[in-house]
Design an enzyme around this catalytic site. Structure first.
Site, PDB file in Angstrom:
ATOM      1  NE  ARG A  26      -4.093  -1.536  -0.159  1.00  0.00           N
ATOM      2  CZ  ARG A  26      -5.201  -1.851   0.492  1.00  0.00           C
ATOM      3  NH1 ARG A  26      -5.599  -1.130   1.499  1.00  0.00           N
ATOM      4  NH2 ARG A  26      -5.940  -2.860   0.109  1.00  0.00           N
ATOM      5  NE  ARG A  30      -7.193   5.173   2.353  1.00  0.00           N
ATOM      6  CZ  ARG A  30      -8.127   4.350   2.843  1.00  0.00           C
ATOM      7  NH1 ARG A  30      -9.365   4.764   2.984  1.00  0.00           N
ATOM      8  NH2 ARG A  30      -7.810   3.138   3.205  1.00  0.00           N
ATOM      9  NE  ARG A  39      -9.147   8.947  -2.980  1.00  0.00           N
ATOM     10  CZ  ARG A  39      -9.334   8.641  -1.700  1.00  0.00           C
ATOM     11  NH1 ARG A  39      -9.306   7.395  -1.315  1.00  0.00           N
ATOM     12  NH2 ARG A  39      -9.543   9.589  -0.799  1.00  0.00           N
ATOM     13  CG  ASP A  76      -8.560  -3.369  -4.863  1.00  0.00           C
ATOM     14  OD1 ASP A  76      -8.099  -2.618  -3.990  1.00  0.00           O
ATOM     15  OD2 ASP A  76      -9.200  -4.404  -4.600  1.00  0.00           O
ATOM     16  CE1 TYR A 153     -13.246  -7.870   0.619  1.00  0.00           C
ATOM     17  CE2 TYR A 153     -11.381  -9.131  -0.195  1.00  0.00           C
ATOM     18  CZ  TYR A 153     -11.898  -8.185   0.660  1.00  0.00           C
ATOM     19  OH  TYR A 153     -11.083  -7.553   1.564  1.00  0.00           O
TER      20      TYR A 153
END
Ligand code: CP3
Length: 340
Positions: A26, A30, A39, A76, A153
């Protein structure tokens, strides 16, 4: 194109190097204000994933800003279920959500299996753009989710602590579960090879939810699929398998033909060296250490380096960096490794 810094690839092949390479799960995310700005330009997380120019931009940001020894393509793991016909949403602060999930054999049969790579050209284009932007400075890592994590998922529809619905299907409807796992595996092999053809230098498979299973289920029902993916990679592309929480299955994970084993921060270095003697090890500082003082980060990083000394090692955190970590703290981690 030859690489200026190929530490990652040499260590992945088990070679001795002047120091361990470092990258961070990651790293494009962010924690960087530059990422948040890009973004915002893209409008949303999924908008960014699907924009090959902007995805390349955020992939390169950590190389420029943090000085890491590898880039990882910004995307992703959930792009694969989407290509199979299950679109996802990403709501700020809530994580992934699938409006439609897999519950029956009809649902599995209805999944798209053809032209998977045509649904994912935004990723291969982002890889081309990234390679162009990197100009051979560092290697580029490609990735996908492992079949079990993607299954979680697709069945559960969102994140969960226990993934009990996904485990219920594995136990109550093993045939249905195997059909779904097989379809995910087939799609993942196509996707992996599309990334390899686009030019990635190393491929990592993330089994983020390995930790909710048990040794017997994981070995019998999951690892054969993982093995099929790893064996489908051409031998000149090193592969990494990261099964978070999968310590209980170490004996069978060791038999996979991957080059690198990713370690979470609960897996001890000595234990890992003993269990994965012929593999390169990647990890595994507790990401929460980066909430500590500068000195405590340096000390913990130096301890990690000395714990893995003598074994081929790719320095990383034990899981993704938390979004509220100060990038200065991450930089201390990276610089401590690069000065070693
Ligand atoms: O820098 C990198 O590591 C490359 C980019 C990357 C992302 N996701 C970007 C992302 C990678 C390798 C992933 C993989 C991924 N995605 C995994 C496996 C690795 C792991 O963390 O265990 C998983 C389980 C996912 C699914 C997913 N996507 C989750 C659980 C979340 C978190 C939601 C949240 O709000 O934190 C995401 C979203 C996501 N993927 C973000 C990023 C940077 C955060 C959203 C944003 O920044 O806009």
């Amino acid at each position: 194109m030859s690489l200026e810094n190929d530490l990652l690839l040499r260590v992945a092949r088990g070679e001795k190097t002047e120091r361990p390479p470092v990258w961070v799960m990651r790293q494009a995310g962010r924690i960087l204000s530059e990422y948040r700005a890009t973004r915002a330009k893209a409008g949303s997380f999924i908008g960014l994933v699907k924009n090959p120019e902007l995805a390349a931009e955020v992939t390169i940001q950590p190389v420029d800003i943090l000085g890491v020894d590898a880039a990882i393509i910004f995307s992703d793991i959930l792009v694969v279920p989407e290509a199979m016909g299950l679109p996802y949403q990403m709501d700020e602060g809530k994580g992934p959500f699938f409006p439609k999930t897999i519950q029956t054999m009809e649902d599995v049969t209805a999944l798209n299996q053809s032209n998977i790579e045509d649904h994912l050209t935004y990723v291969t284009e982002a890889i081309h753009n990234t390679l162009h932007g990197l100009q051979g400075r560092v290697p580029l890592i490609g990735f996908a989710g492992a079949p079990w994590t993607i299954f979680c998922y697709m069945v559960e529809g969102k994140g969960s602590k226990e993934f009990s619905l996904a485990r219920k299907m594995l136990i109550q409807q093993p045939m249905l579960a195997q059909s779904l796992l097989t379809k995910i595996t087939d799609a993942t092999i196509v996707y992996m090879n599309a990334q390899i053809n686009a030019g990635i230098h190393l491929f990592q498979l993330f089994d983020s939810w390995a930790g909710v299973l048990n040794a017997e289920l994981y070995e019998k029902m999951i690892l054969p699929h993982v093995s099929r993916i790893i064996n489908a990679a051409p031998k000149n592309i090193p592969t990494t398998f990261f099964a978070k929480g999968g310590y209980y299955a170490a004996k069978s994970i060791q038999k996979l033909s991957c080059n690198v084993i990713g370690l979470d921060w609960n897996m001890e270095a000595q234990w890992a060296k003993d269990h994965f003697a012929d593999k390169t090890l990647q990890g595994n500082l507790d990401p929460a250490i980066l909430y500590g003082s500068d000195d405590s980060i340096r000390l913990a990083t130096e301890k990690m380096l000395s714990d893995f000394k003598g074994h081929p090692h790719i320095a990383n955190l034990g899981h993704g960096v938390y979004p509220d970590i100060d990038p200065k703290k991450l930089k201390i981690f990276i610089e401590t490794i690069q000065k070693s």
